[in-house]
Design a protein around this motif. Structure first.
Motif, PDB file in Angstrom:
ATOM      1  N   ALA A 119      49.594  58.083  37.994  1.00  0.00           N
ATOM      2  CA  ALA A 119      49.044  59.012  38.987  1.00  0.00           C
ATOM      3  C   ALA A 119      50.135  59.947  39.500  1.00  0.00           C
ATOM      4  O   ALA A 119      49.927  61.162  39.631  1.00  0.00           O
TER       5      ALA A 119
ATOM      6  N   ASP B 218      35.084  55.939  45.471  1.00  0.00           N
ATOM      7  CA  ASP B 218      35.671  54.929  46.348  1.00  0.00           C
ATOM      8  C   ASP B 218      37.075  54.601  45.868  1.00  0.00           C
ATOM      9  O   ASP B 218      37.383  54.744  44.686  1.00  0.00           O
ATOM     10  N   ALA B 219      37.901  54.139  46.768  1.00  0.00           N
ATOM     11  CA  ALA B 219      39.278  53.803  46.409  1.00  0.00           C
ATOM     12  C   ALA B 219      39.292  52.739  45.320  1.00  0.00           C
ATOM     13  O   ALA B 219      38.494  51.797  45.355  1.00  0.00           O
ATOM     14  N   ASN B 220      40.160  52.918  44.353  1.00  0.00           N
ATOM     15  CA  ASN B 220      40.340  51.962  43.264  1.00  0.00           C
ATOM     16  C   ASN B 220      39.097  51.772  42.381  1.00  0.00           C
ATOM     17  O   ASN B 220      39.008  50.821  41.628  1.00  0.00           O
ATOM     18  N   GLU B 221      38.134  52.643  42.514  1.00  0.00           N
ATOM     19  CA  GLU B 221      36.974  52.570  41.624  1.00  0.00           C
ATOM     20  C   GLU B 221      37.403  52.888  40.192  1.00  0.00           C
ATOM     21  O   GLU B 221      36.960  52.266  39.240  1.00  0.00           O
ATOM     22  N   ILE B 222      38.246  53.888  40.071  1.00  0.00           N
ATOM     23  CA  ILE B 222      38.827  54.216  38.765  1.00  0.00           C
ATOM     24  C   ILE B 222      40.282  53.767  38.801  1.00  0.00           C
ATOM     25  O   ILE B 222      41.102  54.385  39.473  1.00  0.00           O
ATOM     26  N   PRO B 223      40.609  52.680  38.110  1.00  0.00           N
ATOM     27  CA  PRO B 223      41.997  52.202  38.213  1.00  0.00           C
ATOM     28  C   PRO B 223      42.970  53.121  37.465  1.00  0.00           C
ATOM     29  O   PRO B 223      42.773  53.404  36.289  1.00  0.00           O
ATOM     30  N   ILE B 224      43.971  53.600  38.185  1.00  0.00           N
ATOM     31  CA  ILE B 224      45.036  54.411  37.576  1.00  0.00           C
ATOM     32  C   ILE B 224      46.368  53.856  38.086  1.00  0.00           C
ATOM     33  O   ILE B 224      46.580  53.794  39.296  1.00  0.00           O
ATOM     34  N   PRO B 225      47.243  53.438  37.195  1.00  0.00           N
ATOM     35  CA  PRO B 225      48.544  52.928  37.668  1.00  0.00           C
ATOM     36  C   PRO B 225      49.288  53.984  38.494  1.00  0.00           C
ATOM     37  O   PRO B 225      49.196  55.174  38.188  1.00  0.00           O
ATOM     38  N   LYS B 226      49.991  53.524  39.486  1.00  0.00           N
ATOM     39  CA  LYS B 226      50.694  54.444  40.391  1.00  0.00           C
ATOM     40  C   LYS B 226      51.620  55.411  39.643  1.00  0.00           C
ATOM     41  O   LYS B 226      51.640  56.599  39.917  1.00  0.00           O
TER      42      LYS B 226
END
Lengths: 263, 256
Positions: B154, B143-151
């Motif tokens: 990424a 799901d979106a934002n399930e794994i937080p990665i800074p823009k």
């Protein structure tokens, strides 16, 4: 193979050696330059000769000097090993190459520039370092009036079978400081009377300039230090400090003595 | 047909890996400036086939700049004179009428010539197999934002991941070093959460395989970055060095 030897036999390990020894030699250049500025003093070589004695006899400096000799040797050996590996990595070359389209000239000629510098170091150390240690350098006696330190009386000591001892003592009775020192300043002065020798030094400093314009920033890239904020600073120091200022001031020394001879 | 070009091609011909090989000169006549470089070679090959000669062998696949197969060293530069494109994206308008074009294969001990202009780049695959993967199941699409990665992270990982493994970096480098490729492959995983488990093992294993393959050593000339069709930057090499030195000096992970 243990982790340590494994690390330093890898491509990145060898590059790390190049980087660290290179940066250590850069730090030496700064000290060497600042110390040698004393050649420009008009004191018959008093400051320079005292400094030369200090640099060759103060124990911590001696330790650093052996580190420096090791760095020079390691830097040269690893460069040779890496270059041979690089040649082996492309046994059949291209018929047409256009290196200038994608990379600066300095970066492609580090080996040639480095070889010029190695030859320079050997000649340079043979002229001054070896002569200072084993070459029978004449001594000078300086008598400095304590009341008036600007007034220095300089006398050449005759070369005799009994070598004088380096002394730096205050004679209260006569109110003066007496310094007897090996006259490296004279050796410098004599060496730089030859225009050919001076020309070689200036050429070597040009090689140093090009070598460091690429080498200084390259060392940081190899260490993996490429922070956006500090890279412009490193590039600035690499080009303007190590690439231009330092080689130019070094080159000014032989030129200074050459002009002094002819004027 | 006005505006068409006539060119002289000096092409490297080599029967197989063991053949010594050499240059053969061909005339490419009536070439449209709108052709891609590979289409120009197709035209030359058709005429060779018609004459009963062996066509020039060169690698190509997608012909839209994403597969990394095309690999020609044109007039002293990999993928020709333009920036950030592959050979299939190079058009004949980049050359002038009457020009002599020298075409060579990638030159590297690790990339032996298979035939003519095609080289065996399996060395890159072996480097990937040494550690350029994640060996845990990553599951389905999260799901979106399930794994937080800074823009920014990424983006940087994505930039590294755009490497198509064509080998232009090796071809451009005066030392035939593969460090831009290896560093991009190490970076794309080192930057993301999924790549953390094997992060330091990966850096060591991939560098070891790179050395094993006989690639040269980087001297930071920047030629790879300038010639890379995907504009992979030298920052990746600095990152690889950090990963490797961290692994060797500050971590306890061993290579399997």
């Amino acid at each position: 193979m243990g982790n340590f030897s494994n690390t330093f036999s890898s491509s990145l390990g060898k590059k790390l050696v190049m980087s660290l020894t290179g940066l250590f030699m850069c730090s030496f250049l700064v000290v060497h330059l600042v110390g040698n500025l004393q050649l420009f003093k008009h004191d018959g070589g008093l400051a320079f000769n005292t400094y030369a004695y200090f640099m060759t006899h103060f124990p911590p400096i001696k330790v650093v000097s052996y580190l420096l000799y090791t760095s020079i040797v390691l830097h040269a050996i690893y460069a040779l090993v890496l270059t041979m590996k690089n040649k082996k990595a492309r046994p059949i070359g291209y018929a047409v190459t256009n290196g200038k389209a994608n990379s600066p000239w300095t970066s492609r000629n580090m080996g040639i520039l480095g070889t010029v510098l190695l030859v320079f170091i050997i000649i340079h150390m043979n002229t001054f370092w070896a002569k200072y240690h084993w070459g029978g350098v004449p001594y000078k006696k300086y008598v400095i009036e304590l009341q008036n330190p600007e007034h220095v009386q300089v006398t050449d000591l005759p070369i005799s079978s009994v070598e004088p001892v380096h002394t730096d003592a205050v004679d209260l009775q006569s109110g003066s400081r007496v310094v007897i020192a090996k006259d490296l300043y004279l050796i410098v002065q004599n060496a730089f009377e030859s225009p050919l020798y001076v020309a070689f030094y200036v050429l070597a400093m040009a090689a140093l300039s090009f070598h460091l314009i690429h080498g200084f920033r390259s060392a940081f890239q190899t260490l993996g230090w490429d922070h956006k904020k500090y890279i412009p600073l490193i590039r600035f120091i690499g080009v303007w400090g190590f690439g231009l200022l330092i080689p130019i001031v070094f080159a000014a020394m032989p030129l200074f003595f050459l002009f002094k001879t002819f004027s | 047909m006005s505006g068409h070009m006539n060119l002289t091609l000096k092409v490297w011909r080599q029967k197989n890996e063991n053949d010594r090989g050499g240059f053969i000169t061909y005339k490419a006549t009536d070439i449209s400036p709108d052709m891609s470089f590979l289409e120009m070679l197709d035209v030359v090959n058709e005429s060779l086939v018609k004459r009963g000669e062996d066509p020039i062998y060169f690698d190509h696949d997608c012909r839209e700049g994403i597969c990394g197969m095309c690999s020609l060293y044109i007039n002293g530069r990999p993928h020709g004179p333009k920036r950030a494109i592959t050979t299939c994206q190079l058009h004949m308008r980049s050359f002038s009428d009457g020009e002599t074009i020298t075409i060579e294969p990638w030159r590297s001990a690790a990339f032996p010539v298979i035939k003519d202009l095609a080289t065996n780049r399996a060395a890159f695959e072996r480097i990937q197999q040494a550690g350029g993967f994640v060996s845990v199941g990553t599951g389905g699409v999260p799901d979106a934002n399930e794994i937080p990665i800074p823009k920014v992270i990424a983006d940087e990982a994505f930039n590294s991941a755009t490497c198509i493994g064509c080998g232009a970096c090796v071809a451009a480098c005066k030392n035939a070093s593969a460090m831009l490729f290896v560093s991009a492959k190490i970076s794309q995983l080192a930057l993301l959460p999924q790549g953390q488990q094997e992060r330091y093992q990966r850096a060591q294993a991939m560098v070891a395989q790179m050395d094993e393959e006989g690639f040269g050593n980087c001297t930071n000339t920047g030629a790879c970055e300038a010639e890379c069709p995907k504009e992979i930057s030298l920052t990746n090499i600095a990152r690889m060095n950090r990963e490797f030195f961290s692994a060797k000096f500050f971590k306890e992970e061993e290579i399997r």
